[in-house]
Motif scaffolding. Sequence first.
Motif, PDB file in Angstrom:
ATOM      1  N   ASN A  33      77.371  19.100  70.306  1.00 57.24           N
ATOM      2  CA  ASN A  33      76.947  18.467  69.060  1.00 57.24           C
ATOM      3  C   ASN A  33      76.428  17.066  69.381  1.00 57.24           C
ATOM      4  O   ASN A  33      77.179  16.192  69.786  1.00 57.24           O
ATOM      5  CB  ASN A  33      78.137  18.401  68.089  1.00 57.24           C
ATOM      6  N   THR A  78      86.603  15.340  57.080  1.00 54.07           N
ATOM      7  CA  THR A  78      85.530  16.332  57.026  1.00 54.07           C
ATOM      8  C   THR A  78      85.555  17.087  55.715  1.00 54.07           C
ATOM      9  O   THR A  78      84.513  17.350  55.127  1.00 54.07           O
ATOM     10  CB  THR A  78      85.677  17.337  58.181  1.00 54.07           C
ATOM     11  N   GLY A  92      77.364  25.438  58.473  1.00 53.40           N
ATOM     12  CA  GLY A  92      77.359  24.401  59.506  1.00 53.40           C
ATOM     13  C   GLY A  92      75.986  23.880  59.867  1.00 53.40           C
ATOM     14  O   GLY A  92      75.801  23.327  60.946  1.00 53.40           O
ATOM     15  N   GLU A 122      75.975  20.092  60.550  1.00 50.87           N
ATOM     16  CA  GLU A 122      76.964  19.531  61.471  1.00 50.87           C
ATOM     17  C   GLU A 122      76.302  18.619  62.503  1.00 50.87           C
ATOM     18  O   GLU A 122      76.873  17.651  62.924  1.00 50.87           O
ATOM     19  CB  GLU A 122      77.695  20.658  62.205  1.00 50.87           C
ATOM     20  N   ASP A 123      75.111  18.967  62.920  1.00 58.52           N
ATOM     21  CA  ASP A 123      74.509  18.250  64.037  1.00 58.52           C
ATOM     22  C   ASP A 123      73.034  17.987  63.807  1.00 58.52           C
ATOM     23  O   ASP A 123      72.178  18.582  64.445  1.00 58.52           O
ATOM     24  CB  ASP A 123      74.710  19.080  65.317  1.00 58.52           C
TER      25      ASP A 123
END
Lengths: 719, 52
Positions: free
Chosen positions: A44, A88, B29, B32-33
Amino acid sequence: MTALDPRPIKTANLIVENVSCADCIGKIERTVNAMDGVTDARLNMSTRRLKVDWLTGTTDADAIADRVTALGYPAILFDTEKLQSSATREERRLLLAMAVAGFAAGNVMLLSVAVWAGAFSEMGPATRSLFHWISALIALPAIAFSCRPFLTSAWRSLKGGAVNMDVPISLAVLLSAGLSLQQTWAGGAHAYFDASVTLLFFLLVGRYLDHRMRAKARSAAEQLIALSSTHATRRTPNGEMSRVALETVMPGDVLVVAAGERIPADGTVRHGESDIDRSLVTGESVPEPAIPGIGVFAGTLNLTGALEIDVTAVGPDTFLAEVAGLMEAAEQGRAGYIRLADRAARIYAPVVHLTAAATFLLWWGLLGADWPVALITAISVLIITCPCALALAVPVVHIVASSLLFQRGILVKSGDALEKLAQADTVVFDKTGTLTLGKPIPTNLGDIAPDLVTLAASLAAYSRHPLSLALSNVHPGACLPVTDVQEFPGSGLEGTVDGRRVRLGRRSWCGVENENAPEASSLELWVSIADERAFRIEFEDQLRLDAAGTIYTLKAMGLEIEMLSGDRPVVAGRIAAELGISAWHADMRPDEKLRHIQSLGQAGRKLLMVGDGLNDAPALAAAWVSMAPAQAADVSRTAADLVFQGETLFPVAYAVKTARTANRAVNQNFGFSLLYNLIAVPIAVAGFATPLVAAVAMSTSSLAVTLNALRLRMGKAPK
Amino acid sequence: MTILGLLIPIALALGFIGLIAFVWALRNGQFEDPDGASMRVLLDDDIDTGKR
C-alpha cells in the motif's frame, strides 16, 4: 490452490521505507510473491505498508522482512493488533455519511432548481408541493443518517457544559429540516431541504478531511511505537537460555545480550567485553567500552561482543522510563494550547445564536409579525450563518499542506503542529544525529599511504564497530585477503592481512600508550602493522550535507538558532562555529536540556526543538513544537510533532515555510468567512434569505475556501 | 406533466445506482491506496503471483 490447502494462512504487516515509485512496488511485490509459501503480497503506497499472506510453516515474517530489506527497502515488522484502532472504522463511517449526504444533496438540488425555475413559469402549487414532498423523502432519511457525527459531538459538548462548533451546525440542520417539513405540510412556497442537505454535505467533507489527516498522523505515530523491542534472553541459574517477554524480567535476573542487540534493561555487566553505543542516551557519538562491573542502560546498543548483565532495574525504574516520565510531565505543561478553529468556534457559536434570537425578537416584538414568520426568519439566519466555510477553513488548508509535506518525507503527527510551527520564533537544534548524521567518517586518509589504508580497511570490514564500518564503507578499492581475524571487544581487531599481522583499534591496543601521540580523542582508530610504527586514522561526525544552508535559510526567515548538545564542548563548539550558530551549550544532560527549553519558553519564546536522541525526548515534548528525524529514537519520534525522513536538514526549513503559507491561507479563509457573513447576515435578518439565496451563498463560500486552500499546491516547490 | 412520474424515478434511480456503486467501491477497498493506484498503472506487466 491455496483455497484447497489445509494449512492455515498467516498474515503479517511490514512498514517499508523508501518506496517512491512504480518500480519499487513491482520489485517488492514480485520478490515477495516469489518466496516459497507466500500466497499474496500487496504494498500500500499510501500507508507504506506491505501486507503478506503465507502458508503457516513455510516461511516467517522475519525472513520476509529480511528479503525486502535486502532489496534496499528497509522493512520492519509491526504488530497489527496494536494498530487496528477504531480510526479506520470511524473514517469509513464518515465517508459513508458523506456519500449519502452527497447523493441526497445532488438530487434535492435537482428538484430545487426545477422549483426555482418554476417560480418564473407556470409551475402550479400542486407540482411544487409534489417536488417538496419528494425532496423531503430524500432529505429526511439522509439527514437522519448523515447528521449523526455532528449530533453526537454537539450532545457531548452540551453535556459537558460547553458549546462547540457542532451545536450551531446541528441546530441549523435540524431546524431547517423541521421548518421545511412544516412548510411542505402546509403547502408553503419555501422549503430549505436543499440548503440543509448541501450544508451537511460540505461540513462532512471538511470533517472527513480533518479526520483523515489526524488518522494519518496517528498511524504514523503508532507505527513508530510498534517498533520497540519487547523480548529479552534470560539465563537461568542452571545455565538454560530462554527468550522471555520483557515484562517478566526482574531485577537480579541475568540477561544475555548478543552483539548488535539493544540492551533491554538497566544493569551491570557480569561477564564479557564489548562496546556500547550510548548515543541514544547521551548523544555522544563514540561507543564506550563495556567491561565487567560497568553499568549499562536500557535502550543502548551492544555493538561488538556478547554480554551477560545483572539486571538492576526494569520497567518504570530504568533510565529510559525516567526520561519518559520527564517527557510526560513536560507534555502536560503545554496541553493548554487551543486550536485556532476552536477559538473561532468559541466566539462564533454564541454570536450565531444571539443573532438568531435577536432576529426572532426583532420580527416578533418590534415589527409585529406573526410568530411563525419571525421563527422562519430566525431559522434562516441560523442556516445562512452556519459556519460552513468556517468549518472547512482549517481542515482543507491543513490537509493540503500536510500532503505537500508528506510528499517530501515530512510526517505531520499532531493536529496543531502546523499552526504552532507557523508561530515559532526560535529553532533549537540537538547536535548529534540532527545537525550531524551521527555517522563518523575518516578525515585524514589523504595523509596516509594508500596501501596502508587498504590494509586497514580490509581488516575493518570484519568488525561492526561504527568506526570500522565507516572506514570500510569509504574505502573504494578492492580489499586484500584477510585470515585469522579475531575481535577483542573493547579493544580492537587483529588479523593477518596479505601475510602481515595487523592490529586495528584503540590506542593502547596498538601499543602507543607511551609514545608522543597527538592529543587524545575518542574519534580515532589506531593501526599497527607487524613491527612498523602505528598510525592513526581520525574521524569526524559528518554534518548533514545542507546543514549550513538550512541554518542560513532559517536565519533569513527571521528565526533565531540555538544548539544544545550532550557532547563535549570542544566538538560542539567547532560544529557551532562551522554552522554559524552563536548560541550553543554543550555537556547537557536530558534534564538540563529540558530546563533550558522550559526557561526559554517562560521567557515567551516559541521554540521549535529539533532533536533525535532519547536525551532530547523531554525537551521535544516541552518545546512549543518539535521535529525529529526518522532515524531518531522511538521515544523521540513519539514526542515530536513532526518527523522528517532523509539525510538532509532542509525539511526543517521547508516545514516552517509551508506552515507559514498554510497559516496565511487559514487566515484568509477566516477573513473570507467573515466577509461572507457580513454580507449574508443582514440579508437573512431582513428576511430575504430564500432557499435559493441560502444555497448559492453557502456553496460559493465553501468553494472559495476550498479553492484558496488548493492554491498552496501551486506554490513553487523548493528543490 | 405525467412525464414527471417517469422522469423523477429514473433520475432518482440513476443517483441511487451511483451511491450503491460508491458504497461498493468503499467496501471493496478501492480507496485504501490512492497513491499506489496512480503508480501501478505504470507497471508494464501484471504482477504474476503465479499461485492464485
